[in-house]
Design a protein around this motif. Structure first.
Motif, PDB file in Angstrom:
ATOM      1  N   SER A  48       0.971  -1.136  -0.269  1.00 42.12           N
ATOM      2  CA  SER A  48      -0.092   0.072  -0.052  1.00 42.12           C
ATOM      3  C   SER A  48       0.847   1.076  -0.079  1.00 42.12           C
ATOM      4  CB  SER A  48      -0.832   0.033   1.329  1.00 42.12           C
ATOM      5  OG  SER A  48      -0.201  -0.113   2.504  1.00 42.12           O
ATOM      6  N   ARG A  49       0.392   2.333  -0.007  1.00 45.10           N
ATOM      7  CA  ARG A  49       0.938   3.546  -0.065  1.00 45.10           C
ATOM      8  C   ARG A  49       0.233   4.581   1.136  1.00 45.10           C
ATOM      9  NH1 ARG A  49       1.076   1.821  -5.269  1.00 45.10           N
ATOM     10  NH2 ARG A  49       3.009   1.914  -6.446  1.00 45.10           N
ATOM     11  N   TYR A  50       1.091   5.491   1.521  1.00 44.80           N
ATOM     12  CA  TYR A  50       0.532   6.369   2.482  1.00 44.80           C
ATOM     13  C   TYR A  50       1.443   7.634   2.301  1.00 44.80           C
ATOM     14  CZ  TYR A  50       4.067   5.125   6.118  1.00 44.80           C
ATOM     15  OH  TYR A  50       5.157   4.722   6.636  1.00 44.80           O
ATOM     16  N   HIS A  51       0.943   8.781   2.997  1.00 46.28           N
ATOM     17  CA  HIS A  51       1.783  10.078   2.945  1.00 46.28           C
ATOM     18  C   HIS A  51       2.146  10.490   4.396  1.00 46.28           C
ATOM     19  CE1 HIS A  51       0.658  11.025  -1.429  1.00 46.28           C
ATOM     20  NE2 HIS A  51      -0.358  10.537  -0.960  1.00 46.28           N
ATOM     21  N   ARG A  52       3.393  11.043   4.250  1.00 45.14           N
ATOM     22  CA  ARG A  52       4.142  11.562   5.625  1.00 45.14           C
ATOM     23  C   ARG A  52       4.197  13.207   5.108  1.00 45.14           C
ATOM     24  NH1 ARG A  52       8.884   8.320   8.195  1.00 45.14           N
ATOM     25  NH2 ARG A  52       8.607   9.768   9.671  1.00 45.14           N
ATOM     26  N   HIS A  53       4.246  13.908   6.151  1.00 46.47           N
ATOM     27  CA  HIS A  53       4.264  15.553   6.020  1.00 46.47           C
ATOM     28  C   HIS A  53       5.317  16.188   6.991  1.00 46.47           C
ATOM     29  CE1 HIS A  53       0.605  15.172   3.475  1.00 46.47           C
ATOM     30  NE2 HIS A  53       0.140  14.090   4.387  1.00 46.47           N
ATOM     31  N   PRO A  54       6.576  15.895   6.754  1.00 48.73           N
ATOM     32  CA  PRO A  54       7.497  16.360   7.760  1.00 48.73           C
ATOM     33  C   PRO A  54       7.842  17.923   7.295  1.00 48.73           C
ATOM     34  CG  PRO A  54       8.681  14.813   6.299  1.00 48.73           C
ATOM     35  CD  PRO A  54       7.113  14.762   5.852  1.00 48.73           C
ATOM     36  N   ALA A  55       8.167  18.904   8.101  1.00 45.27           N
ATOM     37  CA  ALA A  55       8.748  20.077   8.181  1.00 45.27           C
ATOM     38  C   ALA A  55      10.393  19.760   7.585  1.00 45.27           C
ATOM     39  CB  ALA A  55       8.469  20.792   9.147  1.00 45.27           C
ATOM     40  N   ASP A  56      10.719  20.519   6.786  1.00 44.78           N
ATOM     41  CA  ASP A  56      12.026  20.680   6.297  1.00 44.78           C
ATOM     42  C   ASP A  56      12.560  21.952   6.509  1.00 44.78           C
ATOM     43  OD1 ASP A  56      14.594  19.445   5.432  1.00 44.78           O
ATOM     44  OD2 ASP A  56      14.045  19.549   3.243  1.00 44.78           O
ATOM     45  N   HIS A  65       7.343  22.449   3.676  1.00 48.27           N
ATOM     46  CA  HIS A  65       6.613  21.155   4.227  1.00 48.27           C
ATOM     47  C   HIS A  65       6.879  20.038   2.894  1.00 48.27           C
ATOM     48  CE1 HIS A  65       5.362  23.847   7.517  1.00 48.27           C
ATOM     49  NE2 HIS A  65       4.954  22.758   8.179  1.00 48.27           N
ATOM     50  N   ILE A  66       7.055  18.922   3.387  1.00 50.89           N
ATOM     51  CA  ILE A  66       7.296  17.930   2.328  1.00 50.89           C
ATOM     52  C   ILE A  66       6.061  16.896   2.229  1.00 50.89           C
ATOM     53  CG2 ILE A  66       8.810  15.829   1.439  1.00 50.89           C
ATOM     54  CD1 ILE A  66      10.977  17.327   2.868  1.00 50.89           C
ATOM     55  N   ASP A  67       5.413  16.907   1.317  1.00 52.81           N
ATOM     56  CA  ASP A  67       4.506  15.682   1.097  1.00 52.81           C
ATOM     57  C   ASP A  67       5.207  14.416   0.660  1.00 52.81           C
ATOM     58  OD1 ASP A  67       2.410  13.858   0.888  1.00 52.81           O
ATOM     59  OD2 ASP A  67       1.359  15.354  -0.578  1.00 52.81           O
ATOM     60  N   LEU A  68       5.784  13.489   1.488  1.00 57.22           N
ATOM     61  CA  LEU A  68       6.582  12.155   1.198  1.00 57.22           C
ATOM     62  C   LEU A  68       5.571  11.048   0.782  1.00 57.22           C
ATOM     63  CD1 LEU A  68       9.283  11.198   0.401  1.00 57.22           C
ATOM     64  CD2 LEU A  68       9.373  10.695   3.053  1.00 57.22           C
ATOM     65  N   LEU A  69       5.532  10.650  -0.352  1.00 55.14           N
ATOM     66  CA  LEU A  69       4.838   9.338  -0.607  1.00 55.14           C
ATOM     67  C   LEU A  69       5.483   8.039  -0.130  1.00 55.14           C
ATOM     68  CD1 LEU A  69       2.139   8.070  -1.969  1.00 55.14           C
ATOM     69  CD2 LEU A  69       3.530   7.851  -4.053  1.00 55.14           C
ATOM     70  N   VAL A  70       5.118   7.391   0.844  1.00 54.30           N
ATOM     71  CA  VAL A  70       5.983   6.100   1.097  1.00 54.30           C
ATOM     72  C   VAL A  70       5.118   4.774   1.086  1.00 54.30           C
ATOM     73  CG1 VAL A  70       6.956   5.224   3.391  1.00 54.30           C
ATOM     74  CG2 VAL A  70       6.673   7.466   3.313  1.00 54.30           C
ATOM     75  N   ARG A  71       5.619   3.777   0.580  1.00 49.77           N
ATOM     76  CA  ARG A  71       5.476   2.858   0.011  1.00 49.77           C
ATOM     77  C   ARG A  71       5.622   1.807   1.176  1.00 49.77           C
ATOM     78  NH1 ARG A  71       8.506   2.287  -5.258  1.00 49.77           N
ATOM     79  NH2 ARG A  71      10.139   2.954  -3.900  1.00 49.77           N
ATOM     80  N   ARG A  72       4.527   0.712   1.331  1.00 50.78           N
ATOM     81  CA  ARG A  72       4.489  -0.366   2.364  1.00 50.78           C
ATOM     82  C   ARG A  72       4.668  -1.668   1.516  1.00 50.78           C
ATOM     83  NH1 ARG A  72       4.083  -1.528   7.673  1.00 50.78           N
ATOM     84  NH2 ARG A  72       3.533   0.660   8.100  1.00 50.78           N
ATOM     85  N   PHE A  73       5.785  -2.513   1.803  1.00 47.95           N
ATOM     86  CA  PHE A  73       5.990  -3.709   0.908  1.00 47.95           C
ATOM     87  C   PHE A  73       5.728  -4.769   1.589  1.00 47.95           C
ATOM     88  CE2 PHE A  73       8.877  -0.341  -0.861  1.00 47.95           C
ATOM     89  CZ  PHE A  73       8.743  -0.712  -2.412  1.00 47.95           C
ATOM     90  N   TYR A  74       5.468  -6.026   0.850  1.00 48.70           N
ATOM     91  CA  TYR A  74       5.358  -7.426   1.411  1.00 48.70           C
ATOM     92  C   TYR A  74       6.865  -7.883   1.877  1.00 48.70           C
ATOM     93  CZ  TYR A  74       0.361  -7.579   0.112  1.00 48.70           C
ATOM     94  OH  TYR A  74      -0.790  -7.323   0.340  1.00 48.70           O
ATOM     95  N   THR A  84       4.712  -7.203   6.603  1.00 47.89           N
ATOM     96  CA  THR A  84       4.802  -6.046   5.863  1.00 47.89           C
ATOM     97  C   THR A  84       5.539  -4.901   6.409  1.00 47.89           C
ATOM     98  OG1 THR A  84       2.865  -4.598   6.704  1.00 47.89           O
ATOM     99  CG2 THR A  84       2.384  -6.056   4.857  1.00 47.89           C
ATOM    100  N   PHE A  85       6.181  -3.762   5.546  1.00 52.22           N
ATOM    101  CA  PHE A  85       7.261  -2.914   6.323  1.00 52.22           C
ATOM    102  C   PHE A  85       7.211  -1.886   5.386  1.00 52.22           C
ATOM    103  CE2 PHE A  85       9.779  -5.536   3.421  1.00 52.22           C
ATOM    104  CZ  PHE A  85      10.506  -4.638   2.529  1.00 52.22           C
ATOM    105  N   ALA A  86       7.201  -0.487   5.997  1.00 45.63           N
ATOM    106  CA  ALA A  86       7.476   0.600   5.310  1.00 45.63           C
ATOM    107  C   ALA A  86       8.984   0.904   4.656  1.00 45.63           C
ATOM    108  CB  ALA A  86       6.978   1.787   6.196  1.00 45.63           C
ATOM    109  N   GLU A  87       8.968   1.425   3.655  1.00 48.19           N
ATOM    110  CA  GLU A  87      10.371   1.604   3.168  1.00 48.19           C
ATOM    111  C   GLU A  87      10.976   2.982   4.037  1.00 48.19           C
ATOM    112  OE1 GLU A  87      10.228   3.246  -0.820  1.00 48.19           O
ATOM    113  OE2 GLU A  87       8.643   4.427  -0.681  1.00 48.19           O
ATOM    114  N   PRO A  88      12.350   2.347   4.476  1.00 47.93           N
ATOM    115  CA  PRO A  88      12.770   3.721   5.223  1.00 47.93           C
ATOM    116  C   PRO A  88      13.671   4.721   4.456  1.00 47.93           C
ATOM    117  CG  PRO A  88      14.245   1.538   5.266  1.00 47.93           C
ATOM    118  CD  PRO A  88      13.149   1.287   4.438  1.00 47.93           C
ATOM    119  N   VAL A  89      13.556   5.732   5.110  1.00 53.24           N
ATOM    120  CA  VAL A  89      14.216   6.952   4.353  1.00 53.24           C
ATOM    121  C   VAL A  89      15.507   7.397   5.455  1.00 53.24           C
ATOM    122  CG1 VAL A  89      14.338   9.035   3.153  1.00 53.24           C
ATOM    123  CG2 VAL A  89      12.269   7.411   3.350  1.00 53.24           C
TER     124      VAL A  89
END
Length: 552
Positions: A48-56, A65-74, A84-89
């Protein structure tokens, strides 16, 4: 666009302005796969996918403000506990963080420099808004800097709450950096710190017995160096206490340059009520003096007397050491712009001219640009009788006289503190008036003997504190000779001071032969005071220690 908005491990999709001072950056991770944080197996199966909104960090003066699209993998590893796990940055964000790592680092550095409230106000102007509590939390999360173990250590105390609680500052005298702050100034704490670090070979400290004992127990092989400035300070304090004790006797000594001069040392009483108030004030101080002397004779400690009677410790100490009731010393006012005409005024006063207006007109002819009030103020302290036109109600009564010196018709004598400063100073650095005052008190045999010993010790310390070519050939032998003379001089104050020097003789001799001192530690204490005042003196020890070490 990618070069302007560099986001680690991500690519920028769009940049849109939001409001008057904000930017909205849409981004996504640029890799097609991610590794499971548990088993480290790569996966390309998107769950699946979801959004994170951190300040930079701000850009071009605008908050970002960043609208980061984060994917979750099997996770396709059957033995892995994760499904499942979310891709790390990792270079950009911490887990569940609302600000990027670089923004958190910038806000923490501003907080370490300015403090919580001031840092929050500054960050708002810089486009990195944050609350004061968050700024302090980020400061506490900063890692403390690593440093090489010092070999030459400066030790000094500092006040967390002046008069109540004190700590210890440790400074590397070779690199001029603060090494650590200790929560108190006891020998045990310093010993424990030194036991964990066996590299210290030289310790520069003040005359504190706690630091001497802690250094001896924690680093027994290290050379202890007593600070030269503190030696001179202790000498001046000893001279001040000694002269305060015999000040009543010294005030009765006649001047050396001439006979007795009848002159008053204070203003004429403007009313009998004021004279009575002055007498009442002296009676109260005399009663306190008698009470302090009684308590000292009973064996009470000076600090206990100070707290019980509500007196300053310096006042209790001066009363305890005074052989007679210490009258208030006369405060000589400075001449200011009258200094250029001092000799002329003194000559005219000796001729009997006590007319302030006439003297002022004469000075105007000589180029004096001041007012008549300045001349009148100078003359009022030197009149032998009231001015001719002084109102009758302000003149002394039939049984009253002008306020003269309590010791007789002799000129006033400067205070014990000022005399102590003059005795410790080099002879070539004092003026004529001071020379006359020192010659006057030197008529007393005890002062004459003590003055020679004080000058010898001050000269020895002063010569060892300058460049090496001006130092005496054998300062240790000179110190031994001085100790022999001082311990048998018959002056209790000097003998007590010499006994303290003898007890700390090794450190004092090291101060005469080595270049180290605690001057750098004193400078670091001033920086610590600045940081503490930025936090209005309300910072906890842990936060203050962290800010001082980060500033170093």
């Amino acid at each position: 666009m990618q070069e302007l908005f560099v986001i680690p491990d991500c690519r920028v999709v769009t940049v849109e302005p939001v409001g008057a001072a904000g930017l909205h950056v849409a981004a996504q991770v640029k890799y097609s796969h991610a590794c499971c944080p548990s088993c480290q197996q790569p996966s390309q199966s998107v769950h699946s996918r979801y959004h994170r909104h951190p300040a930079d960090l701000p850009s071009l003066g605008s908050a970002v403000h960043i609208d980061l699209l984060v994917r979750r993998f099997y996770c396709r590893n059957p033995i892995c506990p994760r499904r499942t796990f979310a891709e790390p940055v990792p270079e950009l964000l911490s887990p569940r963080a609302r600000r990027t790592r670089r923004l958190a680092g910038a806000q923490a550095r501003v907080g370490a420099t300015c403090g919580g409230e001031a840092g929050a106000r500054l960050l708002h102007c810089l486009g990195m808004p944050s609350s004061a509590d968050t700024v302090l939390r980020l400061v506490r999360a900063l890692p403390l800097p690593e440093y090489a173990l010092p070999s030459v250590l400066g030790v000094d105390d500092w006040a967390l709450r002046k008069g109540r609680s004190y700590g210890t500052i440790l400074v590397d005298l070779e690199t001029h950096r603060v090494v650590d702050l200790l929560p108190d100034r006891t020998a045990q704490t310093l010993t424990e710190w030194l036991n964990d670090r066996g590299t210290v070979t030289v310790i520069a400290r003040d005359r504190s017995t706690e630091y001497a004992r802690g250094s001896a127990l924690g680093a027994p092989r290290a050379v202890q160096v007593a600070d030269r400035w503190h030696l001179l300070q202790n000498l001046r304090q000893m001279v001040e206490r000694w002269l305060a004790g015999v000040y009543g006797r010294l005030r009765r000594l006649p001047p050396v340059s001439g006979g007795a001069v009848a002159r008053r040392v204070g203003g004429y009483p403007r009313s009998r009520a004021e004279a009575a108030a002055t007498a009442d004030s002296r009676a109260r101080r005399h009663a306190l003096y008698e009470e302090v002397r009684r308590r000292v004779a009973a064996g009470e400690k000076l600090l206990t007397i100070s707290r019980t009677m509500g007196l300053a410790r310096g006042t209790v100490r001066s009363y305890a050491h005074a052989q007679q009731f210490p009258e208030r010393a006369v405060r000589e006012s400075g001449l200011g712009i009258l200094a250029l005409h001092r000799e002329y005024l003194e000559a005219r006063l000796a001729e009997g001219n006590e007319n302030a207006a006439a003297l002022w007109r004469e000075l105007q002819d000589r180029g004096f640009a001041g007012s008549a009030k300045q001349v009148r103020r100078w003359l009022n302290q030197r009149r032998t009788t009231p001015a001719k036109f002084t109102p009758h109600k302000w003149r002394p009564g039939p049984t009253e006289t002008a306020s003269t010196s309590a010791t007789g018709p002799f000129p006033a004598l400067i205070s014990p503190r000022q005399l102590a400063w003059r005795l410790v100073q080099a002879p070539q650095g004092i003026d004529t008036a001071t020379t006359e005052a020192l010659a006057r008190i030197s008529q007393d045999p005890e002062v004459a003997k003590g003055r020679d010993l004080v000058r010898r010790f001050a000269e020895l310390i002063g010569r060892c504190g300058v460049r090496s070519d001006a130092r005496p050939a054998n300062p240790s032998a000179i110190l031994d000779n001085w100790l022999t003379d001082a311990l048998s001089c018959g002056i209790p104050a000097v003998e007590t001071f010499a006994a303290g020097v003898r007890q700390d003789e090794a450190a004092v001799k090291a101060a005469l032969t080595m270049p180290w001192s605690s001057g750098q530690a004193e400078g670091q204490v001033n920086k610590l005071k600045l940081i503490k005042r930025q936090m209005y003196g309300r910072a906890s020890f842990n936060l203050l220690r962290r800010r001082v070490l980060l500033a170093a």
